[in-house]
Design an enzyme around this catalytic site. Structure first.
Site, PDB file in Angstrom:
ATOM      1  N   GLU A 198      -5.874   4.543  13.754  1.00  0.00           N
ATOM      2  CA  GLU A 198      -6.756   3.574  14.417  1.00  0.00           C
ATOM      3  C   GLU A 198      -7.475   4.112  15.638  1.00  0.00           C
ATOM      4  O   GLU A 198      -8.358   3.429  16.177  1.00  0.00           O
ATOM      5  CB  GLU A 198      -5.981   2.300  14.788  1.00  0.00           C
ATOM      6  CG  GLU A 198      -4.965   2.460  15.909  1.00  0.00           C
ATOM      7  CD  GLU A 198      -3.596   2.882  15.435  1.00  0.00           C
ATOM      8  OE1 GLU A 198      -2.648   2.803  16.239  1.00  0.00           O
ATOM      9  OE2 GLU A 198      -3.455   3.292  14.261  1.00  0.00           O
ATOM     10  N   ASP A 212      -2.065  -6.913  15.238  1.00  0.00           N
ATOM     11  CA  ASP A 212      -1.494  -5.561  15.269  1.00  0.00           C
ATOM     12  C   ASP A 212      -1.510  -4.975  16.671  1.00  0.00           C
ATOM     13  O   ASP A 212      -0.697  -4.109  16.999  1.00  0.00           O
ATOM     14  CB  ASP A 212      -2.274  -4.626  14.340  1.00  0.00           C
ATOM     15  CG  ASP A 212      -1.720  -4.644  12.922  1.00  0.00           C
ATOM     16  OD1 ASP A 212      -0.536  -4.985  12.757  1.00  0.00           O
ATOM     17  OD2 ASP A 212      -2.471  -4.322  11.993  1.00  0.00           O
ATOM     18  N   HIS A 222      -0.487   1.521  16.040  1.00  0.00           N
ATOM     19  CA  HIS A 222      -0.641   0.338  16.894  1.00  0.00           C
ATOM     20  C   HIS A 222       0.461   0.279  17.954  1.00  0.00           C
ATOM     21  O   HIS A 222       1.290  -0.640  18.005  1.00  0.00           O
ATOM     22  CB  HIS A 222      -0.633  -0.933  16.046  1.00  0.00           C
ATOM     23  CG  HIS A 222      -1.735  -0.985  15.023  1.00  0.00           C
ATOM     24  ND1 HIS A 222      -3.057  -1.143  15.375  1.00  0.00           N
ATOM     25  CD2 HIS A 222      -1.714  -0.876  13.671  1.00  0.00           C
ATOM     26  CE1 HIS A 222      -3.809  -1.147  14.283  1.00  0.00           C
ATOM     27  NE2 HIS A 222      -3.020  -0.984  13.228  1.00  0.00           N
ATOM     28  N   ARG A 276       0.841  -1.198   0.000  1.00  0.00           N
ATOM     29  CA  ARG A 276       0.000   0.000   0.000  1.00  0.00           C
ATOM     30  C   ARG A 276       0.881   1.255   0.000  1.00  0.00           C
ATOM     31  O   ARG A 276       2.090   1.190   0.175  1.00  0.00           O
ATOM     32  CB  ARG A 276      -0.912  -0.004   1.238  1.00  0.00           C
ATOM     33  CG  ARG A 276      -1.985  -1.068   1.207  1.00  0.00           C
ATOM     34  CD  ARG A 276      -2.732  -1.171   2.528  1.00  0.00           C
ATOM     35  NE  ARG A 276      -1.914  -1.770   3.582  1.00  0.00           N
ATOM     36  CZ  ARG A 276      -2.339  -1.980   4.825  1.00  0.00           C
ATOM     37  NH1 ARG A 276      -3.572  -1.616   5.163  1.00  0.00           N
ATOM     38  NH2 ARG A 276      -1.548  -2.549   5.721  1.00  0.00           N
ATOM     39  N   TYR A 297      -1.144   4.397  10.514  1.00  0.00           N
ATOM     40  CA  TYR A 297      -1.464   3.374  11.511  1.00  0.00           C
ATOM     41  C   TYR A 297      -0.236   3.173  12.373  1.00  0.00           C
ATOM     42  O   TYR A 297       0.874   2.983  11.861  1.00  0.00           O
ATOM     43  CB  TYR A 297      -1.824   2.044  10.836  1.00  0.00           C
ATOM     44  CG  TYR A 297      -3.177   2.012  10.173  1.00  0.00           C
ATOM     45  CD1 TYR A 297      -4.346   2.205  10.906  1.00  0.00           C
ATOM     46  CD2 TYR A 297      -3.287   1.785   8.808  1.00  0.00           C
ATOM     47  CE1 TYR A 297      -5.587   2.174  10.294  1.00  0.00           C
ATOM     48  CE2 TYR A 297      -4.526   1.748   8.185  1.00  0.00           C
ATOM     49  CZ  TYR A 297      -5.670   1.947   8.936  1.00  0.00           C
ATOM     50  OH  TYR A 297      -6.903   1.922   8.326  1.00  0.00           O
ATOM     51  N   LYS A 344       1.587   1.980   7.258  1.00  0.00           N
ATOM     52  CA  LYS A 344       1.974   1.225   8.450  1.00  0.00           C
ATOM     53  C   LYS A 344       2.948   2.010   9.313  1.00  0.00           C
ATOM     54  O   LYS A 344       3.566   2.975   8.887  1.00  0.00           O
ATOM     55  CB  LYS A 344       2.591  -0.118   8.049  1.00  0.00           C
ATOM     56  CG  LYS A 344       1.597  -1.076   7.423  1.00  0.00           C
ATOM     57  CD  LYS A 344       0.423  -1.378   8.349  1.00  0.00           C
ATOM     58  CE  LYS A 344       0.814  -2.211   9.550  1.00  0.00           C
ATOM     59  NZ  LYS A 344      -0.338  -2.474  10.451  1.00  0.00           N
TER      60      LYS A 344
END
Length: 371
Positions: free
Chosen positions: A118, A270, A96, A15, A94, A75
């Site tokens: 998130e 995750d 996490h 991505r 993101y 990510k």
């Protein structure tokens, strides 16, 4: 504002943070967008597409991190990327953080403004920036589980939908939220025998009404969870505590009650995973076996369907990116409390309580950053 998008370097992550269409939305408003050469290759977007949208192509990630006021990623930054972050830089991705103390320490040391997709909330509840990837991951979990059940991959050799005269596989979905609902949709569509567990009566009612008997619902207490796992050919872990570490619901002792070759797919990996025996895997090496049970614990499942995932993600992340670029992150958050919920790290402080609690670190209220 100078906005930069580097090429993702996590294992098999195809991505990209910004599509050419998103770049156009930023550049027509006068913002400068830097894109690392080759960043969009995984979605079929070549450098020329970005140039046509008004972006400037740069040779390396260092060029992006060195010049950008805001870095837009998919990510969490890997260690090599975190070394390039600098004081006051905005990181929008993101993250996490709860199960990743190394990342947290590096972000704190860098002094960045880290906004986690998130934990950004929505006007009508929920987590709208997480939702599209949860939809993708939920649906992919059934594809992955069905593949892992094949004998050649160490599974029981069971076809999810069965055939006339042979019973279908039993699928236990733990959690009836976005991931669990989408997993159940796929499993029911393939003809599996599906049970969905959740602790929220409203969720159970909504799911039951939707499936109209094509999937069973059960309250997620210890007895029902243990029974569902023991009977299942495929277990989908779909639990979520926003921003926090996932609870370990399926213990190693429960694996002893399962049939050899059954499969666990941990979509919560995750956030640390919801199975006691889970550890993160990659698309290059997605499964491992513990006590004869196949575990699939890939942390970036949607990266395998990069084009679908990237466009779905940009649909929800771009509006906030535009707000930040237009107003600056502080004013954008003052005007939009839902975006403010995404602030996880600021100026060497953790500003999201669930992350601080999970890591036993000091929490500083987000309001301090906006004062």
């Amino acid at each position: 504002m100078i906005i930069g998008t580097p090429r993702e370097v996590k294992n098999h992550e195809h991505r990209v943070g910004l599509t050419p269409e998103s770049v156009r939305e930023l550049t027509v408003r006068g913002h400068i967008v830097l894109v690392e050469s080759g960043a969009g290759a995984g979605i079929g977007a070549v450098d020329d597409h970005y140039v046509a949208a008004g972006a400037k192509i740069v040779a390396s990630a260092a060029d992006v991190y060195g010049a950008a006021d805001m870095v837009v990623k998919v990510k969490e930054p890997q260690a090599s990327e975190r070394a390039m972050l600098r004081q006051g830089q905005i990181l929008y991705a993101y993250l996490h953080l709860a199960p990743d103390p190394d990342q947290v320490r590096d972000l704190l040391a860098a002094g960045v403004v880290a906004i986690a997709y998130e934990t950004v909330t929505g006007e009508h509840g929920g987590l709208p920036l997480l939702k599209p990837m949860s939809q993708v991951a939920g649906r992919m979990s059934i594809q992955a589980g069905a593949t892992a059940l094949q004998k050649v991959h160490g599974g029981r050799g069971v076809l999810l939908g069965g055939v006339p005269g042979v019973a279908p596989a039993k699928v236990c979905v733990i959690g009836g939220g976005v991931v669990g609902f989408n997993a159940a949709q796929m499993a029911v569509g393939l003809g599996a025998d599906v049970s969905i567990l959740d602790r929220d009566p409203d969720v159970l009612e909504r799911v039951a009404n939707h499936f109209e008997g094509r999937a069973k619902t059960r309250f997620s207490d210890q007895a029902n969870l243990a029974e569902c796992v023991a009977e299942a050919d495929l277990v989908i872990g779909a639990v979520l505590i926003p921003g926090g570490a996932a609870p370990k619901l399926v213990t190693r002792a429960m694996l002893k009650t399962m049939r050899a070759g059954s499969v666990l797919v941990d979509v919560a990996i995750d956030q640390g995973g919801c199975f006691e025996t889970s550890h993160a895997t990659t698309h290059a090496d997605p499964t491992y076996i513990v006590d004869d049970i196949v575990h699939y614990c890939v942390g970036n499942m949607p990266g395998a369907v990069a084009r679908t995932s990237t466009y779905a993600l940009n649909n929800v992340t771009l509006p906030h990116a535009l707000r930040i670029a237009e107003l600056g992150w502080q004013e954008a958050m003052r005007r939009n409390s839902h975006l403010a919920d995404g602030l996880n790290v600021w100026n060497g402080h953790i500003t999201y309580r669930a992350v601080a609690d999970a890591l036993g670190m000091e929490y500083v209220p987000m309001e301090s950053a906006l004062a």
